[in-house]
Design a protein around this motif. Structure first.
Motif, PDB file in Angstrom:
ATOM      1  N   HIS A  59     -19.620 -20.254  13.175  1.00 40.67           N
ATOM      2  CA  HIS A  59     -18.184 -20.016  13.183  1.00 40.67           C
ATOM      3  C   HIS A  59     -17.765 -18.969  12.152  1.00 40.67           C
ATOM      4  O   HIS A  59     -16.917 -18.124  12.425  1.00 40.67           O
ATOM      5  CB  HIS A  59     -17.435 -21.323  12.908  1.00 40.67           C
ATOM      6  CG  HIS A  59     -17.606 -22.342  13.981  1.00 40.67           C
ATOM      7  ND1 HIS A  59     -17.349 -23.680  13.782  1.00 40.67           N
ATOM      8  CD2 HIS A  59     -18.017 -22.233  15.267  1.00 40.67           C
ATOM      9  CE1 HIS A  59     -17.593 -24.344  14.904  1.00 40.67           C
ATOM     10  NE2 HIS A  59     -17.998 -23.496  15.816  1.00 40.67           N
ATOM     11  N   ASP A  60     -18.380 -19.033  10.964  1.00 43.35           N
ATOM     12  CA  ASP A  60     -17.961 -18.144   9.882  1.00 43.35           C
ATOM     13  C   ASP A  60     -18.541 -16.741  10.000  1.00 43.35           C
ATOM     14  O   ASP A  60     -17.912 -15.777   9.565  1.00 43.35           O
ATOM     15  CB  ASP A  60     -18.366 -18.734   8.532  1.00 43.35           C
ATOM     16  CG  ASP A  60     -17.541 -19.957   8.152  1.00 43.35           C
ATOM     17  OD1 ASP A  60     -16.520 -20.206   8.820  1.00 43.35           O
ATOM     18  OD2 ASP A  60     -17.935 -20.668   7.210  1.00 43.35           O
ATOM     19  N   THR A  61     -19.724 -16.615  10.552  1.00 38.90           N
ATOM     20  CA  THR A  61     -20.389 -15.307  10.594  1.00 38.90           C
ATOM     21  C   THR A  61     -20.936 -15.018  11.989  1.00 38.90           C
ATOM     22  O   THR A  61     -22.145 -14.897  12.187  1.00 38.90           O
ATOM     23  CB  THR A  61     -21.525 -15.251   9.556  1.00 38.90           C
ATOM     24  OG1 THR A  61     -22.428 -16.352   9.786  1.00 38.90           O
ATOM     25  CG2 THR A  61     -20.980 -15.333   8.142  1.00 38.90           C
ATOM     26  N   PRO A  62     -20.065 -14.877  12.980  1.00 42.24           N
ATOM     27  CA  PRO A  62     -20.546 -14.633  14.342  1.00 42.24           C
ATOM     28  C   PRO A  62     -21.239 -13.282  14.497  1.00 42.24           C
ATOM     29  O   PRO A  62     -22.032 -13.091  15.426  1.00 42.24           O
ATOM     30  CB  PRO A  62     -19.266 -14.699  15.178  1.00 42.24           C
ATOM     31  CG  PRO A  62     -18.177 -14.336  14.217  1.00 42.24           C
ATOM     32  CD  PRO A  62     -18.592 -14.929  12.910  1.00 42.24           C
ATOM     33  N   ALA A  63     -20.941 -12.318  13.593  1.00 44.49           N
ATOM     34  CA  ALA A  63     -21.560 -10.999  13.696  1.00 44.49           C
ATOM     35  C   ALA A  63     -23.010 -10.991  13.229  1.00 44.49           C
ATOM     36  O   ALA A  63     -23.753 -10.045  13.514  1.00 44.49           O
ATOM     37  CB  ALA A  63     -20.750  -9.980  12.879  1.00 44.49           C
ATOM     38  N   ARG A  69     -18.888 -16.501  20.512  1.00 44.37           N
ATOM     39  CA  ARG A  69     -18.686 -15.063  20.348  1.00 44.37           C
ATOM     40  C   ARG A  69     -17.750 -14.504  21.417  1.00 44.37           C
ATOM     41  O   ARG A  69     -16.856 -13.695  21.118  1.00 44.37           O
ATOM     42  CB  ARG A  69     -20.030 -14.337  20.417  1.00 44.37           C
ATOM     43  CG  ARG A  69     -20.868 -14.449  19.149  1.00 44.37           C
ATOM     44  CD  ARG A  69     -22.250 -13.866  19.352  1.00 44.37           C
ATOM     45  NE  ARG A  69     -22.935 -13.679  18.073  1.00 44.37           N
ATOM     46  CZ  ARG A  69     -24.231 -13.392  17.964  1.00 44.37           C
ATOM     47  NH1 ARG A  69     -24.984 -13.283  19.060  1.00 44.37           N
ATOM     48  NH2 ARG A  69     -24.771 -13.225  16.768  1.00 44.37           N
ATOM     49  N   LEU A  70     -17.946 -14.911  22.655  1.00 38.20           N
ATOM     50  CA  LEU A  70     -17.114 -14.376  23.730  1.00 38.20           C
ATOM     51  C   LEU A  70     -15.685 -14.898  23.643  1.00 38.20           C
ATOM     52  O   LEU A  70     -14.739 -14.182  23.978  1.00 38.20           O
ATOM     53  CB  LEU A  70     -17.736 -14.713  25.081  1.00 38.20           C
ATOM     54  CG  LEU A  70     -19.062 -14.004  25.370  1.00 38.20           C
ATOM     55  CD1 LEU A  70     -19.652 -14.494  26.684  1.00 38.20           C
ATOM     56  CD2 LEU A  70     -18.883 -12.488  25.409  1.00 38.20           C
ATOM     57  N   ALA A  71     -15.520 -16.131  23.174  1.00 38.63           N
ATOM     58  CA  ALA A  71     -14.171 -16.642  22.978  1.00 38.63           C
ATOM     59  C   ALA A  71     -13.450 -15.867  21.881  1.00 38.63           C
ATOM     60  O   ALA A  71     -12.278 -15.497  22.024  1.00 38.63           O
ATOM     61  CB  ALA A  71     -14.223 -18.126  22.608  1.00 38.63           C
ATOM     62  N   VAL A  84     -14.603  -4.545  18.491  1.00 43.18           N
ATOM     63  CA  VAL A  84     -14.623  -5.977  18.802  1.00 43.18           C
ATOM     64  C   VAL A  84     -16.055  -6.457  18.963  1.00 43.18           C
ATOM     65  O   VAL A  84     -16.431  -7.527  18.461  1.00 43.18           O
ATOM     66  CB  VAL A  84     -13.801  -6.261  20.075  1.00 43.18           C
ATOM     67  CG1 VAL A  84     -13.999  -7.700  20.533  1.00 43.18           C
ATOM     68  CG2 VAL A  84     -12.324  -5.983  19.837  1.00 43.18           C
ATOM     69  N   ALA A  85     -16.877  -5.658  19.647  1.00 39.27           N
ATOM     70  CA  ALA A  85     -18.277  -6.027  19.850  1.00 39.27           C
ATOM     71  C   ALA A  85     -18.978  -6.247  18.514  1.00 39.27           C
ATOM     72  O   ALA A  85     -19.705  -7.236  18.331  1.00 39.27           O
ATOM     73  CB  ALA A  85     -18.989  -4.942  20.653  1.00 39.27           C
ATOM     74  N   ARG A  86     -18.766  -5.334  17.570  1.00 39.27           N
ATOM     75  CA  ARG A  86     -19.427  -5.462  16.268  1.00 39.27           C
ATOM     76  C   ARG A  86     -18.932  -6.690  15.510  1.00 39.27           C
ATOM     77  O   ARG A  86     -19.702  -7.354  14.815  1.00 39.27           O
ATOM     78  CB  ARG A  86     -19.193  -4.198  15.444  1.00 39.27           C
ATOM     79  CG  ARG A  86     -19.945  -2.977  15.978  1.00 39.27           C
ATOM     80  CD  ARG A  86     -19.852  -1.813  15.029  1.00 39.27           C
ATOM     81  NE  ARG A  86     -18.493  -1.283  14.916  1.00 39.27           N
ATOM     82  CZ  ARG A  86     -17.974  -0.376  15.738  1.00 39.27           C
ATOM     83  NH1 ARG A  86     -18.695   0.095  16.752  1.00 39.27           N
ATOM     84  NH2 ARG A  86     -16.750   0.073  15.560  1.00 39.27           N
ATOM     85  N   GLN A  87     -17.649  -7.019  15.640  1.00 41.22           N
ATOM     86  CA  GLN A  87     -17.096  -8.173  14.924  1.00 41.22           C
ATOM     87  C   GLN A  87     -17.678  -9.494  15.402  1.00 41.22           C
ATOM     88  O   GLN A  87     -17.715 -10.468  14.644  1.00 41.22           O
ATOM     89  CB  GLN A  87     -15.577  -8.207  15.080  1.00 41.22           C
ATOM     90  CG  GLN A  87     -14.836  -7.143  14.290  1.00 41.22           C
ATOM     91  CD  GLN A  87     -13.335  -7.335  14.398  1.00 41.22           C
ATOM     92  OE1 GLN A  87     -12.783  -8.326  13.948  1.00 41.22           O
ATOM     93  NE2 GLN A  87     -12.665  -6.366  15.015  1.00 41.22           N
ATOM     94  N   VAL A  88     -18.104  -9.532  16.657  1.00 39.34           N
ATOM     95  CA  VAL A  88     -18.581 -10.804  17.218  1.00 39.34           C
ATOM     96  C   VAL A  88     -20.086 -10.817  17.473  1.00 39.34           C
ATOM     97  O   VAL A  88     -20.597 -11.749  18.090  1.00 39.34           O
ATOM     98  CB  VAL A  88     -17.819 -11.166  18.511  1.00 39.34           C
ATOM     99  CG1 VAL A  88     -16.331 -11.295  18.240  1.00 39.34           C
ATOM    100  CG2 VAL A  88     -18.085 -10.159  19.620  1.00 39.34           C
ATOM    101  N   GLY A  89     -20.794  -9.793  16.983  1.00 37.84           N
ATOM    102  CA  GLY A  89     -22.244  -9.866  17.025  1.00 37.84           C
ATOM    103  C   GLY A  89     -22.931  -9.148  18.164  1.00 37.84           C
ATOM    104  O   GLY A  89     -24.132  -9.370  18.382  1.00 37.84           O
ATOM    105  N   TYR A  90     -22.228  -8.276  18.874  1.00 34.33           N
ATOM    106  CA  TYR A  90     -22.859  -7.482  19.924  1.00 34.33           C
ATOM    107  C   TYR A  90     -23.072  -6.066  19.414  1.00 34.33           C
ATOM    108  O   TYR A  90     -22.224  -5.507  18.716  1.00 34.33           O
ATOM    109  CB  TYR A  90     -22.006  -7.479  21.197  1.00 34.33           C
ATOM    110  CG  TYR A  90     -22.097  -8.777  21.958  1.00 34.33           C
ATOM    111  CD1 TYR A  90     -23.080  -8.981  22.922  1.00 34.33           C
ATOM    112  CD2 TYR A  90     -21.228  -9.827  21.669  1.00 34.33           C
ATOM    113  CE1 TYR A  90     -23.180 -10.192  23.597  1.00 34.33           C
ATOM    114  CE2 TYR A  90     -21.321 -11.040  22.340  1.00 34.33           C
ATOM    115  CZ  TYR A  90     -22.298 -11.213  23.302  1.00 34.33           C
ATOM    116  OH  TYR A  90     -22.408 -12.422  23.958  1.00 34.33           O
ATOM    117  N   GLY A  91     -24.210  -5.480  19.791  1.00 32.86           N
ATOM    118  CA  GLY A  91     -24.586  -4.191  19.242  1.00 32.86           C
ATOM    119  C   GLY A  91     -23.816  -3.012  19.783  1.00 32.86           C
ATOM    120  O   GLY A  91     -23.815  -1.940  19.171  1.00 32.86           O
ATOM    121  N   SER A  92     -23.152  -3.189  20.911  1.00 31.50           N
ATOM    122  CA  SER A  92     -22.430  -2.074  21.516  1.00 31.50           C
ATOM    123  C   SER A  92     -21.351  -2.602  22.445  1.00 31.50           C
ATOM    124  O   SER A  92     -21.367  -3.773  22.846  1.00 31.50           O
ATOM    125  CB  SER A  92     -23.393  -1.180  22.311  1.00 31.50           C
ATOM    126  OG  SER A  92     -23.896  -1.887  23.450  1.00 31.50           O
TER     127      SER A  92
END
Length: 333
Positions: free
Chosen positions: A218-222, A261-263, A279-287
Motif C-alpha cells: 500500500h505504501d510503496t506500490p512503485a 496498482r491498477l486501482a 501515472v505508470a511510474r507512480q504505481v510501479g509500471y515501467g512505461s
C-alpha cells in the motif's frame, strides 16, 4: 496506507451534497438519485431507512446508515407513510406525481424541511463519485449498513451538525473532511461489528506477517516487488510467505499487488492531470504502454478512454444552497 485510508487518500468528498433536514411527522422521502454512496445520520428524533428489496432499519439519535447505491430507497418517519418527495439524479426533486414541491421550506444554509419546530433532524451526505481503491471496501458492504451510536468512538455527528449550517470561507472543505471522517468511522465500526461479513483482506491487515506485506504494498506500490522480495521483508521463505498470504488474504500476493496498482492508477487518472507515463511510474509500471495493457485487461478500456469518460454531474450544481432551494420547490438562480 491501508485500504480504509485509501478512502481518504484517494478521491475524497469534494463539494459533496450535504444537507440538514428538519421534519415533523408524517414525512417520507423517496431517494432515486442513484448516488454511489450516501450517509444518513440522526441528530434527534428517529427515521426508518427502507431499501427496495432489503430489510428496513430504524435509526435513533447518533445512529448512521451507510447506503450503497445505485439502488432506490426511502427514508421516512414510519414505513407506512406515503412518499412526499422524490429525489432524482442530480438532486432534482419533485412530488410523487412529478409536480413541483409544496409545503417544504428553505430554513437557512444547507437546511430545509417542514419548519424549525420539527421533531426530527437528519444529516445527509452524498458522494457523487467513489474511486477504485474505495470500491474494494464498499463492494463488501450490504446495500444498507447501520452503525449504532454506541459503536462510534468519536462525536463526529455532533461536530458535523454544528458545522453544517455555517457559511464562512473554507466551510465546504471543512464539511467534506468531516464527512470523510464520519464515513471512515462508520465503516471501521461496521466491519468490527460484523466479523462474519468482514472480507479476508481486511482482517489480514492485523496478521503479523501478512499485515506487514500489505503495508509495504500500500505504501510503496512503485517498488518493483516480487514474491521473494516481499517474503524477505517479512522474514519468511518465498514458498511459506506465498502460502500464508494466499490463505489469509484469499488471493496470491502478485494478484493483490496488481489489483492495488491498477486501482491507484484509476484514481490518479480521475483526480489528476498527470501523463499516463507519470501515472505508470507512480504505481510501479515501467512505461505507459505497460500500464495501458494491464489497465485494459482489468477495466476493458484504455487509460485515455477512462480519463475521458464522463463523470456524474456534481450533486451541488449551483452550490449547496441551490440544492436546498430546489428541494424546497424554489427555482435556483
Amino acid at each position: 496506507m491501508d485500504t480504509l485510508a485509501g478512502l481518504l487518500d484517494g478521491p475524497r468528498a469534494r463539494g459533496a451534497f450535504l444537507l440538514r433536514s428538519i421534519l415533523e411527522p408524517p414525512w417520507s422521502l423517496r431517494i432515486q438519485d442513484r448516488a454511489p454512496l450516501t450517509l444518513v445520520a440522526v441528530v434527534r428524533g428517529s427515521a426508518w431507512v427502507l431499501p427496495d428489496g432489503g430489510e428496513p432499519a430504524l435509526l435513533e439519535p447518533g445512529d448512521v446508515a451507510v447506503v450503497r447505491g445505485p439502488g432506490h430507497y426511502t427514508v421516512a418517519d414510519d414505513p407506512g407513510t406515503p412518499w412526499q418527495v422524490v429525489i432524482h439524479p442530480g438532486q432534482r426533486c419533485t412530488s410523487p406525481n412529478g409536480t413541483p414541491l409544496d409545503g417544504l421550506s428553505d430554513l437557512g444554509v444547507r437546511t430545509w424541511g417542514t419548519g424549525r419546530a420539527g421533531t426530527t433532524t437528519l444529516l445527509t451526505g452524498t458522494y457523487q463519485v467513489v474511486g477504485e481503491v474505495s470500491d474494494r471496501v464498499l463492494t463488501e458492504l450490504p446495500e444498507l449498513a447501520v452503525v449504532r451510536h454506541e459503536s462510534l468512538d468519536a462525536p463526529l455527528i455532533d461536530l458535523l451538525a454544528a458545522e453544517i449550517g455555517k457559511n464562512v470561507p473554507g466551510q465546504e472543505t471543512v464539511l467534506d473532511r468531516l464527512l470523510d471522517l464520519l464515513l471512515i468511522a462508520a465503516l471501521r465500526a461496521w466491519f468490527a461489528g460484523s466479523p462474519d461479513r468482514t472480507p479476508a483482506w481486511y482482517s489480514a491487515q492485523c496478521d503479523e506477517v501478512v499485515g506487514q506485506a500489505l503495508q509495504l504494498i500500500h505504501d510503496t506500490p512503485a517498488e518493483q516487488w516480487t514474491v521473494a522480495g516481499l517474503a524477505a521483508s517479512c522474514g519468511l521463505s518465498r514458498a511459506g510467505f506465498a502460502r500464508r498470504f494466499t490463505e489469509v488474504v484469499g488471493e496470491p500476493p502478485m494478484t493483490y499487488l496488481t489489483s492495488w496498482r491498477l486501482a491507484l492508477a484509476a484514481d490518479l487518472l480521475r483526480e489528476s492531470d498527470a501523463t499516463i507515463g507519470a501515472v505508470a511510474r507512480q504505481v510501479g509500471y515501467g512505461s505507459a504502454f505497460a500500464l495501458s495493457n494491464a489497465f485494459k485487461r482489468r477495466f476493458g478500456i484504455s487509460p485515455q478512454e477512462y480519463r475521458r469518460h464522463d463523470q456524474p454531474e456534481s450533486l451541488l450544481a449551483g452550490g449547496a444552497q441551490g440544492a436546498v432551494r430546489q428541494l424546497a420547490g424554489v427555482q435556483a438562480q
